[in-house]
Design a protein around this motif. Structure first.
Motif, short mmCIF file in Angstrom:
data_model
loop_
_atom_site.label_atom_id
_atom_site.label_comp_id
_atom_site.label_asym_id
_atom_site.label_seq_id
_atom_site.Cartn_x
_atom_site.Cartn_y
_atom_site.Cartn_z
N THR A 195 -15.10 5.15 -2.49
CA THR A 195 -14.71 6.43 -1.90
C THR A 195 -14.14 6.16 -0.50
OG1 THR A 195 -16.82 6.69 -0.74
CG2 THR A 195 -16.73 7.51 -3.00
N PRO A 196 -13.63 7.19 0.18
CA PRO A 196 -13.16 6.97 1.55
C PRO A 196 -14.28 6.58 2.51
CG PRO A 196 -12.18 8.97 0.64
CD PRO A 196 -13.26 8.55 -0.32
N ASP A 197 -15.54 6.66 2.07
CA ASP A 197 -16.66 6.17 2.89
C ASP A 197 -16.63 4.65 3.02
OD1 ASP A 197 -17.75 8.64 3.27
OD2 ASP A 197 -19.61 8.27 2.17
N CYS A 198 -16.12 3.99 1.99
CA CYS A 198 -16.24 2.52 1.98
C CYS A 198 -14.88 1.84 1.80
CB CYS A 198 -17.25 2.07 0.93
SG CYS A 198 -16.98 2.76 -0.69
N CYS A 199 -13.79 2.59 2.06
CA CYS A 199 -12.44 2.00 2.02
C CYS A 199 -11.74 2.36 3.33
CB CYS A 199 -11.57 2.65 0.95
SG CYS A 199 -12.07 2.43 -0.73
N ARG A 200 -10.78 1.56 3.71
CA ARG A 200 -9.82 2.02 4.72
C ARG A 200 -8.52 2.32 4.01
NH1 ARG A 200 -12.63 -1.49 8.35
NH2 ARG A 200 -13.59 -0.14 9.92
N LEU A 201 -8.05 3.53 4.17
CA LEU A 201 -6.82 3.97 3.52
C LEU A 201 -5.89 4.55 4.57
CD1 LEU A 201 -8.63 5.85 0.60
CD2 LEU A 201 -7.30 3.74 0.35
N TRP A 202 -4.71 3.95 4.69
CA TRP A 202 -3.74 4.44 5.69
C TRP A 202 -2.54 5.04 4.94
CZ3 TRP A 202 -3.41 -0.39 9.48
CH2 TRP A 202 -4.66 -0.57 10.10
N ASP A 203 -2.10 6.18 5.43
CA ASP A 203 -0.92 6.80 4.83
C ASP A 203 0.28 5.87 5.02
OD1 ASP A 203 0.17 9.75 3.91
OD2 ASP A 203 1.65 8.60 5.04
N LEU A 204 0.99 5.60 3.94
CA LEU A 204 2.09 4.63 4.00
C LEU A 204 3.26 5.11 4.87
CD1 LEU A 204 2.15 3.25 0.35
CD2 LEU A 204 2.18 1.85 2.41
N GLN A 205 3.43 6.43 4.95
CA GLN A 205 4.56 6.95 5.72
C GLN A 205 4.20 7.14 7.20
OE1 GLN A 205 6.91 9.95 3.65
NE2 GLN A 205 7.50 7.95 2.85
N THR A 206 3.01 7.71 7.44
CA THR A 206 2.67 8.09 8.82
C THR A 206 1.69 7.13 9.48
OG1 THR A 206 0.77 9.39 8.13
CG2 THR A 206 2.89 10.53 8.16
N ALA A 207 1.09 6.22 8.69
CA ALA A 207 0.05 5.28 9.15
C ALA A 207 -1.24 6.00 9.55
CB ALA A 207 0.55 4.40 10.30
N GLU A 208 -1.31 7.28 9.25
CA GLU A 208 -2.51 8.04 9.57
C GLU A 208 -3.71 7.55 8.76
OE1 GLU A 208 -3.52 12.23 11.16
OE2 GLU A 208 -1.68 12.14 9.98
N LYS A 209 -4.89 7.50 9.40
CA LYS A 209 -6.10 7.07 8.69
C LYS A 209 -6.61 8.21 7.82
CE LYS A 209 -7.28 4.19 12.65
NZ LYS A 209 -6.27 3.21 12.32
N MET A 210 -7.01 7.87 6.59
CA MET A 210 -7.41 8.89 5.62
C MET A 210 -8.82 8.60 5.09
SD MET A 210 -4.60 10.73 5.26
CE MET A 210 -4.69 11.52 3.67
N ASP A 211 -9.67 8.04 5.92
CA ASP A 211 -10.97 7.54 5.46
C ASP A 211 -12.04 7.79 6.51
OD1 ASP A 211 -10.98 5.31 7.44
OD2 ASP A 211 -9.11 4.86 6.38
N LYS A 212 -13.19 7.13 6.34
CA LYS A 212 -14.34 7.39 7.22
C LYS A 212 -14.09 7.03 8.67
CE LYS A 212 -18.77 5.63 6.96
NZ LYS A 212 -20.06 5.39 6.28
N ASP A 213 -13.05 6.26 8.97
CA ASP A 213 -12.72 6.00 10.38
C ASP A 213 -12.44 7.31 11.13
OD1 ASP A 213 -13.17 3.31 10.63
OD2 ASP A 213 -11.10 2.70 10.29
N ARG A 214 -12.01 8.34 10.42
CA ARG A 214 -11.77 9.64 11.07
C ARG A 214 -13.07 10.19 11.64
NH1 ARG A 214 -6.65 10.82 10.57
NH2 ARG A 214 -7.07 12.50 12.02
N PHE A 215 -14.16 9.92 10.91
CA PHE A 215 -15.49 10.33 11.37
C PHE A 215 -16.02 9.35 12.42
CE2 PHE A 215 -20.12 9.67 10.62
CZ PHE A 215 -20.59 10.88 11.13
N ARG A 216 -15.94 8.02 12.11
CA ARG A 216 -16.46 7.02 13.06
C ARG A 216 -15.82 7.18 14.43
NH1 ARG A 216 -15.04 3.38 8.76
NH2 ARG A 216 -16.86 2.75 7.53
#
Ligand code: TMP
Ligand code: ASP
Length: 242
Positions: A195-216
């Motif tokens: 899940t996004p809790d245990c992955c780092r997922l970056w939007d390919l176009q905007t490089a925006e973080k889409m995972d738990k780093d948003r919370f961290r």
């Protein structure tokens, strides 16, 4: 299906006995923690979203030949899984430098690694899940080399499948953590969650973080990002436009 006795409660999930021997119920909670529980949060629907993401990814992985503990969804936040004894090492795969690797070596996040790197972390909250080398694990007789090689190969296979899948929906899989367990027949299965809790997922176009780093990192839009990851993954089967 009726939930039996609570067998285990973790930071984001509870495990209950089921009516079927060898099978247990996983309930995904709405809570969210980081930095070994020093930071706590939650958002409504988080449990359902993570349950749905795990189900979707585990089904895709099964179809690609990766054995998982998932059996079926049995409610909004609940899934029935094969009962496994978790192998006490978190298996991390990295495609790019980020998180603890970036911090440790003071390298800017985002640098692409020449090949995916697999790392093992010993699952022990009191010790803060420390990194351990394959050599240390074997020399300390914590696990056999052969098993670690199986885990490594399986983790890399999962990485190739997930890289392709996330790429299809405009997401870059930077790194992730998986856990494996042994069932009653001693077969090694992919367990826990993806899940996004245990992955780092970056939007390919905007490089925006889409995972738990948003919370961290207090970046905001935590719930929205998790929901968006699920929406994009669902669009693969629906053939919908992103
Ligand atoms: P790290 O950069 O903090 O070592 O994390 C690497 C990846 O593993 C990242 O996607 C988050 C995930 N991870 C967990 O899911 N649980 C953990 O306890 C740790 C340390 C990392
Ligand atoms: N999973 C760990 C925790 O909940 C580390 C993290 O995600 O930051 O503490």
């Amino acid at each position: 299906m009726k939930k039996g006795q609570l067998l285990y409660e973790g930071k984001a999930k509870k495990i209950f006995a089921s009516e079927i021997p060898g099978q247990v119920i996983v309930e995904y909670k709405d809570s969210l923690t980081a930095f070994n529980s020093q930071k706590k949060g939650s958002f409504p629907e988080k449990g359902r979203i993570n349950r749905e993401i795990t189900t979707l990814l585990f089904q895709k992985l099964e179809r690609a030949g990766i054995a998982t503990h998932w059996l079926k969804d049995i409610g909004t936040n609940d899934m029935l899984v094969r009962s496994v004894k978790i192998i006490p090492f978190e298996v991390v795969v990295r495609n790019r430098v980020a998180g603890s690797l970036a911090a440790k070596l003071k390298i800017e996040e985002g640098k692409v690694l020449t090949h995916p790197v697999v790392e093992f972390y010993y699952k022990d909250d009191a010790l803060g899940d420390p990194f351990v080398s394959k050599e240390q694990i074997v020399a300390l007789q914590m696990e056999k080399l052969n098993t670690l090689q199986i885990l490594e190969a399986r983790a890399l296979q999962i990485n190739s499948i997930l890289l392709g899948l996330f790429f299809q929906v405009g997401l870059d899989l930077v790194d992730f953590k998986v856990e494996f367990g042994r069932d009653r027949e001693n077969e090694i299965l992919l367990a826990d969650e993806i899940t996004p809790d245990c992955c780092r997922l970056w939007d390919l176009q905007t490089a925006e973080k889409m995972d738990k780093d948003r919370f961290r990192r207090d970046l905001g839009k935590v719930a929205e990002s998790y929901q968006e990851v699920l929406r994009r993954l669902q669009s693969i089967d629906q053939g919908a436009k992103l």
